[in-house]
Design a protein around this motif. Structure first.
Motif, PDB file in Angstrom:
ATOM      1  N   CYS A   1      13.349 -44.369  28.545  1.00 21.40           N
ATOM      2  CA  CYS A   1      14.485 -44.258  27.485  1.00 21.40           C
ATOM      3  C   CYS A   1      14.866 -45.540  27.183  1.00 21.40           C
TER       4      CYS A   1
ATOM      5  N   HIS B   1      16.377 -52.695  26.064  1.00 21.31           N
ATOM      6  CA  HIS B   1      16.301 -52.233  27.523  1.00 21.31           C
ATOM      7  C   HIS B   1      15.331 -51.047  27.550  1.00 21.31           C
TER       8      HIS B   1
ATOM      9  N   THR C   1      13.845 -55.406  30.460  1.00 24.80           N
ATOM     10  CA  THR C   1      14.198 -55.860  29.121  1.00 24.80           C
ATOM     11  C   THR C   1      12.960 -55.822  28.552  1.00 24.80           C
TER      12      THR C   1
ATOM     13  N   LYS D   1      20.734 -49.439  26.801  1.00 27.28           N
ATOM     14  CA  LYS D   1      21.493 -49.419  28.254  1.00 27.28           C
ATOM     15  C   LYS D   1      21.919 -48.199  28.466  1.00 27.28           C
TER      16      LYS D   1
ATOM     17  N   VAL E   1      18.633 -43.116  36.537  1.00 19.38           N
ATOM     18  CA  VAL E   1      17.956 -44.442  36.149  1.00 19.38           C
ATOM     19  C   VAL E   1      17.252 -45.062  37.528  1.00 19.38           C
TER      20      VAL E   1
ATOM     21  N   ASN F   1      14.248 -48.046  30.056  1.00 17.07           N
ATOM     22  CA  ASN F   1      14.826 -47.336  31.659  1.00 17.07           C
ATOM     23  C   ASN F   1      13.705 -46.297  32.011  1.00 17.07           C
TER      24      ASN F   1
ATOM     25  N   GLN G   1      14.672 -47.505  37.350  1.00 12.12           N
ATOM     26  CA  GLN G   1      14.326 -49.042  37.046  1.00 12.12           C
ATOM     27  C   GLN G   1      14.746 -49.489  35.344  1.00 12.12           C
ATOM     28  N   THR G   2      15.058 -50.476  35.379  1.00 11.69           N
ATOM     29  CA  THR G   2      15.143 -51.023  34.169  1.00 11.69           C
ATOM     30  C   THR G   2      14.564 -52.502  33.799  1.00 11.69           C
TER      31      THR G   2
ATOM     32  N   VAL H   1      13.555 -43.142  34.040  1.00 16.37           N
ATOM     33  CA  VAL H   1      14.580 -42.159  34.176  1.00 16.37           C
ATOM     34  C   VAL H   1      14.117 -40.900  34.900  1.00 16.37           C
TER      35      VAL H   1
ATOM     36  N   ASN I   1      20.421 -42.596  24.003  1.00 16.62           N
ATOM     37  CA  ASN I   1      19.231 -43.007  24.689  1.00 16.62           C
ATOM     38  C   ASN I   1      17.605 -42.391  24.625  1.00 16.62           C
TER      39      ASN I   1
ATOM     40  N   ARG J   1      23.917 -45.578  35.477  1.00 10.72           N
ATOM     41  CA  ARG J   1      22.778 -45.462  36.497  1.00 10.72           C
ATOM     42  C   ARG J   1      22.708 -43.961  36.826  1.00 10.72           C
TER      43      ARG J   1
END
Length: 286
Positions: free
Chosen positions: A171, A207, A201, A174, A196, A209, A198-199, A211, A232, A177
């Motif tokens: 996704c 960002h 940049t 930002k 979430v 993610n 892992q994220t 999910v 997102n 969590r």
């Protein structure tokens, strides 16, 4: 005729024509044209009586889908499938992204099943068929019924929410969590839980993610619509997207990763997981 699927209509705010309400309520009839054809062929019954396209659904009816017993002719699509579980009652297969589960097209998972699965030896054996849907661009696990009894039983498990499905998506933007998205879809309640994992940049998307998603209802495009609604959207989604943030040529980053349920006949607890596609792993190293 053979009973294939049953749907119990919840209370409705206002009447709606069967040809509108019935789209998508049966796993083996995902399209409006397929539904209308079944109604025309007297294969859809409402409260025990044959239906018409002009019939209004008011709420609390029982809608049944039948198939004609003489249904021997079926197209066979020569397409190899990965089988993750199979017995005489059911199978779990991997659906790659970019192929339809069923419908009027020749190149569908439905048309490839008899080429890939072993024929059931049970008295109620029938042509294998999917008992739920995955969108064309979505990859992941698909549950197949191989007997009339198992198709009915598996649909009841879905209806009673006794089959747990887990998805993974990439996704944009930002995110919190974890949380839940409780937002109606097509005037029907819809609930999705998300976490979430892992994220990272991204120069283009800010960002990205990884999910984990747990849909508690099964509305059409539910995960895609829900994630878009909180800002997102799923990477690669060309229907629900933010302006200038569409990724082309990589497909949709949505994967049906786990199915978990109690086998309706053996009573064995079955949990099958399919690893994330390579395109996910290229973004997230762990």
């Amino acid at each position: 005729m053979i009973l294939v699927e049953t749907h119990k209509v919840p209370p409705l705010d206002k009447p709606i024509r069967l040809q509108e309400y019935g789209v998508g309520i049966f796993a083996s009839l995902p399209t409006k044209s397929g539904l209308k054809k079944a109604i025309k062929n007297n294969l859809i019954f409402v409260n025990g009586k044959p239906s018409t396209t002009a019939l209004f659904i008011k709420g609390n009816e029982t809608i049944e889908l039948f198939q004609a017993e003489d249904n021997t002719f079926k197209k066979h699509f020569n397409f190899p499938l990965e089988i993750l579980f199979e017995d005489d009652y059911l199978a779990i297969i991997y659906k790659p992204a970019g192929i339809l589960v069923s419908g009027n097209s020749f190149a569908t998972i439905d048309n490839a099943l008899t080429q890939n699965l072993q024929k059931s030896t049970l008295p109620t054996a029938t042509r294998p068929r999917p008992v739920h849907r995955l969108d064309y661009p979505t990859s992941g696990l698909l549950l197949i019924g191989k007997t009339t009894e198992s198709i009915i039983s598996l649909n009841k498990l879905f209806e009673q929410k006794e089959i747990q499905k887990t998805y993974h998506a990439v996704c944009i933007g930002k995110m919190k969590r974890n949380g839940e998205i409780d937002l109606p879809i097509d005037d029907k309640n819809a609930l999705t839980l998300f976490e979430v994992i892992q994220t990272v940049t991204s120069p283009r998307f800010g960002h990205l993610n990884l999910v984990k998603l747990h849909p508690k209802t099964g509305r059409k495009h539910q995960l895609r619509k829900h994630l878009f609604s909180i800002g997102n959207p799923i990477l690669g989604d060309k229907e629900y997207f933010l302006e200038d943030l569409v990724l082309h040529r990589k497909g949709l980053f949505l994967h049906a990763s786990t199915l978990s349920f109690t086998h309706p006949f053996s009573k064995e607890k079955i949990t099958i997981t399919k690893e994330l596609p390579k395109k996910f792993k290229k973004i997230f190293s762990q």
